[in-house]
Design an enzyme around this catalytic site. Structure first.
Site, PDB file in Angstrom:
ATOM      1  N   ASP A  43       0.900  -0.843  -0.301  1.00  0.00           N
ATOM      2  CA  ASP A  43       0.316  -0.265   0.385  1.00  0.00           C
ATOM      3  C   ASP A  43       0.959   0.792  -0.140  1.00  0.00           C
ATOM      4  O   ASP A  43       2.169   1.320   0.740  1.00  0.00           O
ATOM      5  CB  ASP A  43      -0.811  -0.154   1.194  1.00  0.00           C
ATOM      6  N   ASN A  82     -12.529  -3.441   2.379  1.00  0.00           N
ATOM      7  CA  ASN A  82     -13.936  -1.678   2.550  1.00  0.00           C
ATOM      8  C   ASN A  82     -14.899  -2.216   1.533  1.00  0.00           C
ATOM      9  O   ASN A  82     -14.384  -2.169   0.447  1.00  0.00           O
ATOM     10  CB  ASN A  82     -12.729  -0.671   2.597  1.00  0.00           C
ATOM     11  N   GLN A  91     -14.892   2.552   0.933  1.00  0.00           N
ATOM     12  CA  GLN A  91     -14.320   2.469   0.135  1.00  0.00           C
ATOM     13  C   GLN A  91     -12.909   2.796  -0.662  1.00  0.00           C
ATOM     14  O   GLN A  91     -14.740   3.768  -0.919  1.00  0.00           O
ATOM     15  CB  GLN A  91     -14.695   1.058  -0.908  1.00  0.00           C
ATOM     16  N   HIS A 146      -9.993  -4.806  -3.179  1.00  0.00           N
ATOM     17  CA  HIS A 146      -9.171  -5.022  -2.755  1.00  0.00           C
ATOM     18  C   HIS A 146      -9.310  -5.605  -0.946  1.00  0.00           C
ATOM     19  O   HIS A 146     -10.019  -5.640  -0.621  1.00  0.00           O
ATOM     20  CB  HIS A 146      -8.377  -4.476  -2.471  1.00  0.00           C
ATOM     21  N   HIS A 160      -6.949  -5.422   2.191  1.00  0.00           N
ATOM     22  CA  HIS A 160      -5.700  -5.656   3.203  1.00  0.00           C
ATOM     23  C   HIS A 160      -5.392  -6.274   3.829  1.00  0.00           C
ATOM     24  O   HIS A 160      -5.815  -6.676   4.631  1.00  0.00           O
ATOM     25  CB  HIS A 160      -5.679  -3.717   4.253  1.00  0.00           C
TER      26      HIS A 160
HETATM   27  P1  5GP Z   1     -10.453   1.667   0.869  1.00  0.00           P
HETATM   28  O1  5GP Z   1      -9.659   2.386   1.098  1.00  0.00           O
HETATM   29  O2  5GP Z   1     -10.857   1.459  -0.899  1.00  0.00           O
HETATM   30  O3  5GP Z   1     -10.408   0.402   1.013  1.00  0.00           O
HETATM   31  O4  5GP Z   1      -8.222   1.481   0.102  1.00  0.00           O
HETATM   32  C1  5GP Z   1      -7.235   1.346  -0.608  1.00  0.00           C
HETATM   33  C2  5GP Z   1      -6.156   1.587  -0.415  1.00  0.00           C
HETATM   34  O5  5GP Z   1      -5.409   2.149  -1.435  1.00  0.00           O
HETATM   35  C3  5GP Z   1      -5.850   2.578   0.648  1.00  0.00           C
HETATM   36  O6  5GP Z   1      -5.007   2.186   1.663  1.00  0.00           O
HETATM   37  C4  5GP Z   1      -4.999   3.408  -0.660  1.00  0.00           C
HETATM   38  O7  5GP Z   1      -3.392   4.274   0.029  1.00  0.00           O
HETATM   39  C5  5GP Z   1      -4.160   2.477  -1.394  1.00  0.00           C
HETATM   40  N1  5GP Z   1      -4.089   2.953  -3.041  1.00  0.00           N
HETATM   41  C6  5GP Z   1      -4.701   4.142  -3.307  1.00  0.00           C
HETATM   42  N2  5GP Z   1      -4.084   4.621  -4.340  1.00  0.00           N
HETATM   43  C7  5GP Z   1      -2.888   3.243  -4.437  1.00  0.00           C
HETATM   44  C8  5GP Z   1      -1.497   3.519  -5.612  1.00  0.00           C
HETATM   45  O8  5GP Z   1      -1.107   4.226  -6.620  1.00  0.00           O
HETATM   46  N3  5GP Z   1      -0.748   2.391  -4.826  1.00  0.00           N
HETATM   47  C9  5GP Z   1      -0.905   1.689  -3.931  1.00  0.00           C
HETATM   48  N4  5GP Z   1       0.498   0.678  -4.086  1.00  0.00           N
HETATM   49  N5  5GP Z   1      -2.203   2.314  -3.218  1.00  0.00           N
HETATM   50  C10 5GP Z   1      -2.714   2.767  -3.326  1.00  0.00           C
END
Ligand code: 5GP
Length: 113
Positions: A30, A86, A93, A99, A101
């Site tokens: 991440d 999420n 999300q 995805h 985590h």
């Molecule tokens: P969500 O909030 O949708 O459950 O998680 C999305 C995750 O994607 C977040 O933890 C955020 O830090 C990660 N993320 C967003 N954009 C990028 C990216 O361009 N590269 C990587 N490696 N992680 C990302």
């Protein structure tokens, strides 16, 4: 062309620090880690959220579940880890490509916020 950031990572259009990859799934660190180890496990096929998983995705979803312990071994998470999905607005999300985590190397709190 998809505007999905994780599709771009799958297609190697933007870089990521990859931990595991096979023909169906990808795991990478991440960009904003919330624990000493924080990686994201995604299917290469874009499914928007847990709410969009279809019967036809059963094998793919199962493949991801089976691979988590292998990824945890690669990352040295022998003391355990947390797996989080999420989903949608209330699930907070932020990226519309399903995805999981995987967080580890510290003791987690419960309940989550
Ligand atoms: P969500 O909030 O949708 O459950 O998680 C999305 C995750 O994607 C977040 O933890 C955020 O830090 C990660 N993320 C967003 N954009 C990028 C990216 O361009 N590269 C990587 N490696 N992680 C990302």
């Amino acid at each position: 062309m998809s505007d999905c950031i994780f599709c771009k990572i799958v297609n190697k259009e933007i870089p990521a620090n990859i931990v595991y990859e096979d023909d169906q799934i990808l795991c990478f660190h991440d960009v904003s880690p919330q624990a000493p180890v924080h990686v994201l496990l995604i299917p290469k096929k874009r499914i928007v959220s847990m709410d969009d998983v279809q019967e036809e995705d059963k094998e793919l979803m199962g493949h991801m579940m089976v691979k988590i312990k292998e990824i945890a071994q690669i990352l040295g998470l022998e003391n355990g880890y947390r797996v989080v999905n999420n989903c949608g607005e209330h699930g907070m999300q932020t990226v519309g490509h399903i995805h999981f985590h995987i967080l580890g190397k510290r003791k987690m709190a419960w309940p989550p916020g």
